[in-house]
Design an enzyme around this catalytic site. Structure first.
Site, PDB file in Angstrom:
ATOM      1  N   LYS A 120     -69.142   5.041  -7.910  1.00 43.39           N
ATOM      2  CA  LYS A 120     -69.921   6.494  -8.006  1.00 43.39           C
ATOM      3  C   LYS A 120     -70.065   7.926  -8.320  1.00 43.39           C
ATOM      4  CE  LYS A 120     -72.131   4.127  -4.301  1.00 43.39           C
ATOM      5  NZ  LYS A 120     -71.344   3.057  -3.972  1.00 43.39           N
TER       6      LYS A 120
ATOM      7  N   ARG B 225     -80.490   3.040  -1.537  1.00 43.14           N
ATOM      8  CA  ARG B 225     -79.103   1.649  -1.467  1.00 43.14           C
ATOM      9  C   ARG B 225     -80.285   1.175  -0.439  1.00 43.14           C
ATOM     10  NH1 ARG B 225     -74.656   5.137  -0.425  1.00 43.14           N
ATOM     11  NH2 ARG B 225     -73.421   3.398   0.708  1.00 43.14           N
TER      12      ARG B 225
ATOM     13  N   ARG C 142     -58.281   5.320  -1.629  1.00 46.19           N
ATOM     14  CA  ARG C 142     -59.044   6.816  -1.602  1.00 46.19           C
ATOM     15  C   ARG C 142     -58.006   7.639  -0.816  1.00 46.19           C
ATOM     16  NH1 ARG C 142     -65.588   6.354  -2.480  1.00 46.19           N
ATOM     17  NH2 ARG C 142     -64.894   5.001  -0.147  1.00 46.19           N
TER      18      ARG C 142
ATOM     19  N   ARG D 272     -61.356   9.421   3.816  1.00 48.37           N
ATOM     20  CA  ARG D 272     -62.287   9.157   5.741  1.00 48.37           C
ATOM     21  C   ARG D 272     -62.278   8.221   6.651  1.00 48.37           C
ATOM     22  NH1 ARG D 272     -67.375   8.193   0.858  1.00 48.37           N
ATOM     23  NH2 ARG D 272     -67.452   6.877   1.852  1.00 48.37           N
TER      24      ARG D 272
ATOM     25  N   ARG E  66     -68.596  -2.045   5.268  1.00 47.59           N
ATOM     26  CA  ARG E  66     -69.624  -1.964   4.593  1.00 47.59           C
ATOM     27  C   ARG E  66     -70.168  -2.957   3.513  1.00 47.59           C
ATOM     28  NH1 ARG E  66     -65.839   3.128   3.491  1.00 47.59           N
ATOM     29  NH2 ARG E  66     -67.105   3.227   1.848  1.00 47.59           N
TER      30      ARG E  66
HETATM   31  P1  AP5 Z   1     -65.479   6.508  -6.013  1.00 51.25           P
HETATM   32  O1  AP5 Z   1     -65.673   7.571  -7.093  1.00 51.25           O
HETATM   33  O2  AP5 Z   1     -65.040   7.291  -4.676  1.00 51.25           O
HETATM   34  O3  AP5 Z   1     -66.149   5.346  -5.531  1.00 51.25           O
HETATM   35  P2  AP5 Z   1     -67.755   5.032  -4.793  1.00 51.25           P
HETATM   36  O4  AP5 Z   1     -68.936   4.766  -5.209  1.00 51.25           O
HETATM   37  O5  AP5 Z   1     -68.190   6.772  -4.461  1.00 51.25           O
HETATM   38  O6  AP5 Z   1     -67.173   5.585  -3.487  1.00 51.25           O
HETATM   39  P3  AP5 Z   1     -67.559   5.086  -1.782  1.00 51.25           P
HETATM   40  O7  AP5 Z   1     -67.311   4.231  -0.869  1.00 51.25           O
HETATM   41  O8  AP5 Z   1     -67.758   6.703  -1.736  1.00 51.25           O
HETATM   42  O9  AP5 Z   1     -68.870   4.641  -2.075  1.00 51.25           O
HETATM   43  P4  AP5 Z   1     -70.198   4.416  -0.446  1.00 51.25           P
HETATM   44  O10 AP5 Z   1     -71.483   3.762  -1.140  1.00 51.25           O
HETATM   45  O11 AP5 Z   1     -69.977   3.421   0.853  1.00 51.25           O
HETATM   46  O12 AP5 Z   1     -70.482   5.555   0.208  1.00 51.25           O
HETATM   47  P5  AP5 Z   1     -70.789   7.017   0.392  1.00 51.25           P
HETATM   48  O13 AP5 Z   1     -70.498   7.863   1.047  1.00 51.25           O
HETATM   49  O14 AP5 Z   1     -72.032   6.309  -0.657  1.00 51.25           O
HETATM   50  O15 AP5 Z   1     -64.147   6.176  -5.722  1.00 51.25           O
HETATM   51  C1  AP5 Z   1     -63.577   5.390  -5.049  1.00 51.25           C
HETATM   52  C2  AP5 Z   1     -61.673   4.813  -4.989  1.00 51.25           C
HETATM   53  O16 AP5 Z   1     -61.963   4.142  -6.599  1.00 51.25           O
HETATM   54  C3  AP5 Z   1     -60.948   6.731  -5.328  1.00 51.25           C
HETATM   55  O17 AP5 Z   1     -60.264   6.218  -4.933  1.00 51.25           O
HETATM   56  C4  AP5 Z   1     -60.855   6.694  -6.771  1.00 51.25           C
HETATM   57  O18 AP5 Z   1     -59.882   7.397  -7.519  1.00 51.25           O
HETATM   58  C5  AP5 Z   1     -61.423   5.732  -7.665  1.00 51.25           C
HETATM   59  N1  AP5 Z   1     -61.427   5.164  -8.818  1.00 51.25           N
HETATM   60  C6  AP5 Z   1     -62.516   4.606  -9.323  1.00 51.25           C
HETATM   61  N2  AP5 Z   1     -62.635   4.717  -9.838  1.00 51.25           N
HETATM   62  C7  AP5 Z   1     -61.776   3.416 -10.592  1.00 51.25           C
HETATM   63  C8  AP5 Z   1     -61.401   3.537 -11.666  1.00 51.25           C
HETATM   64  N3  AP5 Z   1     -62.477   2.943 -13.197  1.00 51.25           N
HETATM   65  N4  AP5 Z   1     -60.195   2.479 -11.608  1.00 51.25           N
HETATM   66  C9  AP5 Z   1     -59.235   2.685 -10.779  1.00 51.25           C
HETATM   67  N5  AP5 Z   1     -59.692   3.478 -10.191  1.00 51.25           N
HETATM   68  C10 AP5 Z   1     -60.950   3.990  -9.693  1.00 51.25           C
HETATM   69  O19 AP5 Z   1     -71.816   5.989   1.865  1.00 51.25           O
HETATM   70  C11 AP5 Z   1     -70.749   6.323   3.564  1.00 51.25           C
HETATM   71  C12 AP5 Z   1     -71.770   5.801   4.197  1.00 51.25           C
HETATM   72  O20 AP5 Z   1     -72.612   6.450   4.656  1.00 51.25           O
HETATM   73  C13 AP5 Z   1     -72.836   5.079   3.838  1.00 51.25           C
HETATM   74  O21 AP5 Z   1     -71.061   3.913   4.921  1.00 51.25           O
HETATM   75  C14 AP5 Z   1     -73.803   4.581   5.580  1.00 51.25           C
HETATM   76  O22 AP5 Z   1     -73.804   4.530   6.212  1.00 51.25           O
HETATM   77  C15 AP5 Z   1     -74.171   6.096   4.297  1.00 51.25           C
HETATM   78  N6  AP5 Z   1     -75.268   6.295   3.365  1.00 51.25           N
HETATM   79  C16 AP5 Z   1     -75.424   6.652   1.906  1.00 51.25           C
HETATM   80  N7  AP5 Z   1     -76.204   6.577   0.980  1.00 51.25           N
HETATM   81  C17 AP5 Z   1     -77.361   5.822   2.230  1.00 51.25           C
HETATM   82  C18 AP5 Z   1     -78.354   5.583   1.806  1.00 51.25           C
HETATM   83  N8  AP5 Z   1     -78.833   5.794   0.790  1.00 51.25           N
HETATM   84  N9  AP5 Z   1     -79.181   4.672   2.895  1.00 51.25           N
HETATM   85  C19 AP5 Z   1     -78.908   4.787   3.930  1.00 51.25           C
HETATM   86  N10 AP5 Z   1     -77.022   4.767   4.734  1.00 51.25           N
HETATM   87  C20 AP5 Z   1     -76.158   5.946   3.741  1.00 51.25           C
END
Ligand code: AP5
Length: 226
Positions: A26, A100, A136, A169, A180
């Site tokens: 994402k 989410r 990552r 992270r 997660r």
């Molecule tokens: P990346 O692009 O970073 O993936 P991502 O989907 O953004 O992954 P996240 O881990 O950030 O998602 P998340 O939803 O768990 O975390 P968030 O910060 O939102 O890519 C990941 C890796 O893969 C990278 O190394 C990249 O280089 C690689 N990659 C990407 N594309 C690729 C490809 N095509 N091929 C190969 N490699 C690739 O949330 C964190 C926490 O915040 C949650 O756990 C929760 O506690 C809280 N939170 C956030 N939003 C909410 C909400 N709406 N409601 C409640 N709690 C929330």
């Protein structure tokens, strides 16, 4: 469709919702949408990490929840998103990490008015997610994302773009990642059904190179303006 290239008085602002599991790409794709279309990127994970960084009372509570891999309350996250949307510049928004839960999806629908909402699900094989997340690293200055397995930096531990140190992270360690992924399956996957049945819903293959995934998503967004 360029930023504000269409007549937004007629078409309304575009909101692209990226749905994918942790590590699904994402953040990577949101940055590419910003580069291509000039959208604003609202990432709830980043907003929450900002709050944590302030070490306020609420920040400390959020820190514990995120560290366990659990979801922060719908009310708190919904409020943060509402504030950002109210200040959006009208050139399009990419939502990364929101909605989410089913309740968040209903809330978003209730606060939007004339915007064109498009949900894009990035489908990634589950076995790839663990390496994506544990591998990552991100730049502590410019936020550029790397992966030690798939897209490592030229010099280990340093950002290719600005030379700043790379970080990991706290919730990217295997014990938290499991929780997660479990929460995604239980609480976020139903959101797919919300959009599948209620509007513009698309799926792209996330098991391709990032630029190919981007090309698929950009094609969808371009078609919205036609
Ligand atoms: P990346 O692009 O970073 O993936 P991502 O989907 O953004 O992954 P996240 O881990 O950030 O998602 P998340 O939803 O768990 O975390 P968030 O910060 O939102 O890519 C990941 C890796 O893969 C990278 O190394 C990249 O280089 C690689 N990659 C990407 N594309 C690729 C490809 N095509 N091929 C190969 N490699 C690739 O949330 C964190 C926490 O915040 C949650 O756990 C929760 O506690 C809280 N939170 C956030 N939003 C909410 C909400 N709406 N409601 C409640 N709690 C929330």
């Amino acid at each position: 469709m360029a930023c504000c290239g269409g007549n937004k008085e007629q078409t309304g602002e575009v909101i692209v919702i990226l749905i994918a599991p942790p590590g699904g790409g994402k953040g990577t794709q949101a940055k590419l949408l910003v580069e291509r279309f000039g959208f604003q990127h609202f990432a709830t994970g980043d907003m929450l990490r900002e709050e944590i960084g302030k070490s306020s009372k609420i920040g400390l509570q959020i820190k514990e929840i995120v560290a366990r891999g659990e979801l922060v309350s719908d009310d708190l996250v919904g409020g943060l998103v509402k504030d950002r949307l109210a200040k959006s510049n009208g050139c399009g928004v990419v939502l990364d990490g929101f909605p989410r839960t089913w309740a968040q999806a209903e809330y978003l629908q209730a606060i939007l008015s004339r915007q064109i909402v498009c949900a894009v699900r990035i489908v990634v094989k589950e076995e790839d997610l663990l390496r994506r997340i544990t591998g990552r690293r991100f730049c502590s200055e410019c936020g550029n994302i790397y992966n030690m397995y798939f897209s490592p930096p030229r010099n280990s531990g340093e950002c290719d773009k600005c030379g700043a140190p790379l970080r990991r992270r706290r919730d990217d360690y295997p014990s938290v990642v499991e929780e997660r992924l479990h929460i995604y399956a239980e609480q976020t996957r139903p959101v797919v059904e919300f959009y599948r049945t209620s509007g513009r819903y698309f799926e792209v293959n996330g098991n391709q190179q990032p630029d190919q995934v981007a090309s698929d998503i950009h094609g969808i967004v371009e078609a919205l303006g036609k």
